[in-house]
Write a protein that holds these residues in place. Sequence first.
Motif, mmCIF file in Angstrom:
data_model
loop_
_atom_site.group_PDB
_atom_site.id
_atom_site.type_symbol
_atom_site.label_atom_id
_atom_site.label_comp_id
_atom_site.label_asym_id
_atom_site.label_seq_id
_atom_site.Cartn_x
_atom_site.Cartn_y
_atom_site.Cartn_z
ATOM 1 N N LYS A 2 -2.666 7.796 11.653
ATOM 2 C CA LYS A 2 -2.917 7.634 10.087
ATOM 3 C C LYS A 2 -4.666 7.544 10.456
ATOM 4 O O LYS A 2 -5.172 6.727 11.042
ATOM 5 C CB LYS A 2 -2.587 6.314 9.439
ATOM 6 N N GLY A 26 -3.832 -3.812 15.008
ATOM 7 C CA GLY A 26 -3.013 -2.988 16.005
ATOM 8 C C GLY A 26 -4.042 -1.881 16.703
ATOM 9 O O GLY A 26 -5.344 -2.223 16.483
ATOM 10 N N ASP A 51 -2.185 3.957 14.379
ATOM 11 C CA ASP A 51 -0.804 4.370 14.155
ATOM 12 C C ASP A 51 -0.659 3.937 12.865
ATOM 13 O O ASP A 51 -0.908 2.914 12.363
ATOM 14 C CB ASP A 51 0.004 3.373 15.296
ATOM 15 N N ASP A 52 0.345 4.676 12.266
ATOM 16 C CA ASP A 52 0.882 4.657 10.828
ATOM 17 C C ASP A 52 1.287 3.153 10.594
ATOM 18 O O ASP A 52 1.078 2.701 9.592
ATOM 19 C CB ASP A 52 1.947 5.616 10.447
ATOM 20 N N GLU A 53 2.384 2.703 11.420
ATOM 21 C CA GLU A 53 2.439 1.287 11.084
ATOM 22 C C GLU A 53 1.776 0.245 10.939
ATOM 23 O O GLU A 53 1.697 -0.693 10.408
ATOM 24 C CB GLU A 53 3.739 0.980 12.236
ATOM 25 N N TYR A 54 0.484 0.394 11.766
ATOM 26 C CA TYR A 54 -0.324 -0.662 11.749
ATOM 27 C C TYR A 54 -1.402 -0.319 10.742
ATOM 28 O O TYR A 54 -2.325 -1.349 10.076
ATOM 29 C CB TYR A 54 -1.407 -0.631 13.041
ATOM 30 N N LYS A 56 -1.270 0.712 7.450
ATOM 31 C CA LYS A 56 -0.986 -0.020 6.358
ATOM 32 C C LYS A 56 -1.287 -1.239 6.217
ATOM 33 O O LYS A 56 -1.963 -1.842 5.118
ATOM 34 C CB LYS A 56 0.509 0.315 5.867
#
Length: 89
Positions: A2, A26, A51-54, A56
């Motif tokens: 991201k 992250g 990374d996407d998960e971090y 956000k």
Amino acid sequence: MKRIYVGNLDYGVTENSVKELFSKYGKVESVALIKDNGTGRFRGFCFINMDDEYSKMAIEKLNKTKFAGRIIDVMPANMKKRRKKKSKE
């Protein structure tokens, strides 16, 4: 991956200081401080890849918070308001 836009940064920040701030949420893949093509001076904003998960969580936790003496804007890069170029008449 991201891409995150970070605006209203103090002109004295470094890639390392921005990376350190975002690393709390992250793994930061890269930080790109944007410089003026003519002068080479930092323009007060950057782009970060995470990374996407971090990303956000980083956006949620850091948007409108104080960093290096300024309230920063943190948002997905594709959400950044785009300036319209003035047409030549």
